[in-house]
Design a protein around this motif. Structure first.
Motif, mmCIF file in Angstrom:
data_model
loop_
_atom_site.group_PDB
_atom_site.id
_atom_site.type_symbol
_atom_site.label_atom_id
_atom_site.label_comp_id
_atom_site.label_asym_id
_atom_site.label_seq_id
_atom_site.Cartn_x
_atom_site.Cartn_y
_atom_site.Cartn_z
ATOM 1 N N VAL A 71 6.892 -5.805 -11.570
ATOM 2 C CA VAL A 71 6.139 -6.038 -10.342
ATOM 3 C C VAL A 71 5.839 -7.529 -10.206
ATOM 4 O O VAL A 71 5.347 -8.161 -11.141
ATOM 5 C CB VAL A 71 4.826 -5.235 -10.324
ATOM 6 N N GLU A 130 1.167 3.371 -2.902
ATOM 7 C CA GLU A 130 0.925 4.006 -4.201
ATOM 8 C C GLU A 130 1.352 5.472 -4.232
ATOM 9 O O GLU A 130 1.663 6.011 -5.288
ATOM 10 C CB GLU A 130 -0.550 3.901 -4.582
ATOM 11 N N ASN A 150 0.816 -1.218 0.000
ATOM 12 C CA ASN A 150 0.000 0.000 0.000
ATOM 13 C C ASN A 150 0.853 1.274 0.000
ATOM 14 O O ASN A 150 0.738 2.119 0.873
ATOM 15 C CB ASN A 150 -0.962 -0.001 1.190
ATOM 16 N N ASP A 191 5.135 -6.825 -4.393
ATOM 17 C CA ASP A 191 3.886 -6.395 -3.759
ATOM 18 C C ASP A 191 3.437 -7.478 -2.782
ATOM 19 O O ASP A 191 3.195 -8.620 -3.174
ATOM 20 C CB ASP A 191 2.820 -6.163 -4.826
ATOM 21 N N HIS A 225 4.076 -10.345 -7.423
ATOM 22 C CA HIS A 225 3.332 -10.507 -6.179
ATOM 23 C C HIS A 225 4.019 -11.530 -5.295
ATOM 24 O O HIS A 225 4.460 -12.582 -5.780
ATOM 25 C CB HIS A 225 1.892 -10.925 -6.457
ATOM 26 N N THR A 237 -0.692 0.213 -5.764
ATOM 27 C CA THR A 237 0.768 0.100 -5.703
ATOM 28 C C THR A 237 1.334 -0.598 -6.942
ATOM 29 O O THR A 237 2.275 -0.111 -7.569
ATOM 30 C CB THR A 237 1.201 -0.653 -4.432
ATOM 31 N N SER A 238 0.770 -1.736 -7.304
ATOM 32 C CA SER A 238 1.306 -2.504 -8.434
ATOM 33 C C SER A 238 1.209 -1.731 -9.737
ATOM 34 O O SER A 238 2.163 -1.685 -10.524
ATOM 35 C CB SER A 238 0.563 -3.838 -8.566
ATOM 36 N N SER A 248 -0.975 -5.533 -1.501
ATOM 37 C CA SER A 248 -1.537 -4.183 -1.468
ATOM 38 C C SER A 248 -3.004 -4.191 -1.895
ATOM 39 O O SER A 248 -3.410 -4.946 -2.781
ATOM 40 C CB SER A 248 -0.745 -3.251 -2.393
#
Length: 314
Positions: free
Chosen positions: A91, A45, A43, A73, A93, A80-81, A76
């Motif tokens: 990115v 962003e 989180n 990530d 996860h 964000t991603s 989030s």
């Protein structure tokens, strides 16, 4: 201060200005080393895009210092991603890395898994909540690893303001980590920011370290690196001022508990009797207890993970 720590402070503490960027890039070219930058993000962003954009502009497009920027990530619920990808990062996860081992919440968990999806000989970790970010944070801590073969891990040091108060950030460092290090690992007493999230290390070191899954990862990494490669293989670089989002006192209490637990395991290699922390909040009926579990899990050195061994052999 312990004589070893004082000597180290004078010989292994540098400024970002000590190594001009041209010298660092030349050293990278001659060594053929590759550099990965990893941003663990949850989180973020509001800040992650600017950090990625600055690193890409200054250290990939202007000069060829960084080979990849990877944002991990860790679940989030904001953008964000999307923001990180739009700024130029790859990115990944957290849950998509090593799926046979269910992921647990925590910063250390993300850093550990990042070793499986990056390729750099040098891995540079940067927190994703930094404000007014400068690429000096990256070049400053990567520099010694490219110019000095005897250095294996470099931490950033900086001023940490709390609001308008200079030097008042880093409360967990001053109240928990610094006393622990001075009393039990005095050789590490010279680190200005032992818990700082900005540091770089050789993959050959990182893959041999266990990773506490939570906030104890930075302290554990320092202590374990000291025992594995020795004090003179560790260093720090002054990169100026670090501005970021601060947490409230209760969150800092939980962070402190995790850090204490990490230290305790390294002192005794035993187990906590009660791996939890009770805090208090005022409610309608007075103060009400809130009990939180303390991170008690650590991930093994990455070299012991079969998928990583196969990836290295490929």
């Amino acid at each position: 201060m312990l004589e070893d720590a004082e000597r180290w402070l004078n010989t292994r503490s540098w400024s970002v200005d000590d190594r001009p960027l041209k010298k660092i890039v030349a050293a990278k070219r001659s060594s053929n080393a590759t550099v990965s930058v990893v941003l663990p993000a949850l989180n973020e962003e509001e800040t992650v895009g600017e950090i990625v954009a600055v690193i890409r502009r200054d250290l990939m497009l202007k000069v060829p210092l960084v080979d990849e920027i990877v944002v991990i990530d860790s679940g989030s619920t904001d953008r964000t991603s999307e923001v990180a990808a739009a700024a130029g990062a790859r990115v990944v996860h957290r849950d998509d890395i090593l799926p046979r081992i269910p992921a647990v919440p925590g910063k250390g968990e993300v850093l550990w898994r990042s070793l499986l999806v990056t390729s750099g000989d040098i891995v540079c970790f940067i927190d994703a909540d930094l404000k007014e970010f400068s690429s000096d944070f990256v070049s400053g801590i990567v520099g010694p690893l490219l110019t000095d073969p005897g250095v294996d891990l470099v931490k950033a040091m900086y001023d940490r303001p709390l609001g308008q108060a200079a030097g008042q950030g880093g409360r967990v460092t001053e109240l928990m980590a610094r006393p622990l290090l001075n009393m039990h690992w005095p050789q590490l007493a010279g680190f200005v920011q032992p818990l700082g999230g900005e540091y770089a290390a050789r993959r050959s070191l990182l893959e041999q370290l266990p990773f506490p899954v939570g906030y104890g990862v930075e302290l554990g990494m320092l202590i374990d690196s000291l025992h594995l490669v020795g004090l003179d293989a560790l260093a720090q670089v002054d990169v100026g001022v670090r501005k970021h989002r601060h947490q409230d006192g209760r969150a800092l209490g939980r962070m402190s508990a995790a850090i204490y637990r990490t230290a305790q395991l390294r002192l005794t290699r035993g187990h906590l009797i009660r791996p939890s922390l009770t805090q208090f909040e005022r409610g309608e009926a007075g103060f009400e207890p809130r009990t939180y579990s303390v991170d008690t899990e650590e991930r093994p050195p990455m070299v012991d993970v079969a998928e990583y061994a196969r990836r290295k052999a490929a």
